[in-house]
Write an enzyme that holds these catalytic residues in place. Sequence first.
Site, PDB file in Angstrom:
ATOM      1  N   GLU A   5       4.766   6.803  -2.161  1.00 40.16           N
ATOM      2  CA  GLU A   5       4.382   5.768  -1.194  1.00 40.16           C
ATOM      3  C   GLU A   5       5.131   6.041   0.110  1.00 40.16           C
ATOM      4  O   GLU A   5       6.355   5.897   0.172  1.00 40.16           O
ATOM      5  CB  GLU A   5       4.731   4.385  -1.746  1.00 40.16           C
ATOM      6  CG  GLU A   5       4.459   3.242  -0.789  1.00 40.16           C
ATOM      7  CD  GLU A   5       5.026   1.926  -1.296  1.00 40.16           C
ATOM      8  OE1 GLU A   5       5.499   1.123  -0.465  1.00 40.16           O
ATOM      9  OE2 GLU A   5       5.009   1.702  -2.527  1.00 40.16           O
TER      10      GLU A   5
ATOM     11  N   LYS B 267       2.479  -6.102  -6.456  1.00 39.35           N
ATOM     12  CA  LYS B 267       3.860  -5.654  -6.329  1.00 39.35           C
ATOM     13  C   LYS B 267       4.779  -6.867  -6.405  1.00 39.35           C
ATOM     14  O   LYS B 267       4.619  -7.825  -5.632  1.00 39.35           O
ATOM     15  CB  LYS B 267       4.071  -4.922  -4.998  1.00 39.35           C
ATOM     16  CG  LYS B 267       5.497  -4.418  -4.820  1.00 39.35           C
ATOM     17  CD  LYS B 267       5.650  -3.556  -3.584  1.00 39.35           C
ATOM     18  CE  LYS B 267       5.828  -4.364  -2.335  1.00 39.35           C
ATOM     19  NZ  LYS B 267       6.354  -3.547  -1.217  1.00 39.35           N
TER      20      LYS B 267
END
Length: 207
Positions: free
Chosen positions: A44, A130
């Site tokens: 990421e 998340k």
Amino acid sequence: MNQKYQVLQALAESKVVAVIRGESAEEATALSRAAIEGGIRAIELTYTTPHVADVFRALESENVLLGAGSVLDAETARHALLAGARFIVSPYFQEEVAVLCNRYGVPYLPGCMTIREMVRALEAGCDVLKLFPANSFEPSFIRSVNGPLPHVKVMPTGGIHLGNMKDWLDAGAVAVGIGSDLNKAYRSGGHAAVVALSQNYTRKSVE
């Protein structure tokens, strides 16, 4: 299987997502390559990194799943998709980002902390949420959430380390996000230290 669910499956199989924050594009590229060498298959790249598009270009030939993090609005999400991101992550839920990602069939993983936030994100088509910052919670939080919301899939990020990542995975996390450990390793021991740490994370994830 469509492209969106192929990406979600790849994230679940990777178990560990390296959240890369560099003080420069060069540092982020070096961190990413060391993590990849250490066996991490999902990266990421955060939009807090200067000139992050250069990092996407530098890594485009790597056999790794690239996503974008710290995405705060739809314009940034669109930029990330054009740069090569295959999933989008943000610290909180942003409806305009969800709409954009749904339009292009790209997974959107927004940061959520409460049941209300999670339900709102689910209603907007988010498949994995998340949990951020995860160091504000215990791994048992996932089971508590899965009581009223049994279909919620969670990726804890923030405060995840070698000592607790297995607890989170065993509690039902679809994957975990790691970041600060990699930066500390890079600044203390350079490339080799990040490779070694990434290998440890990779081994721990399959124990």
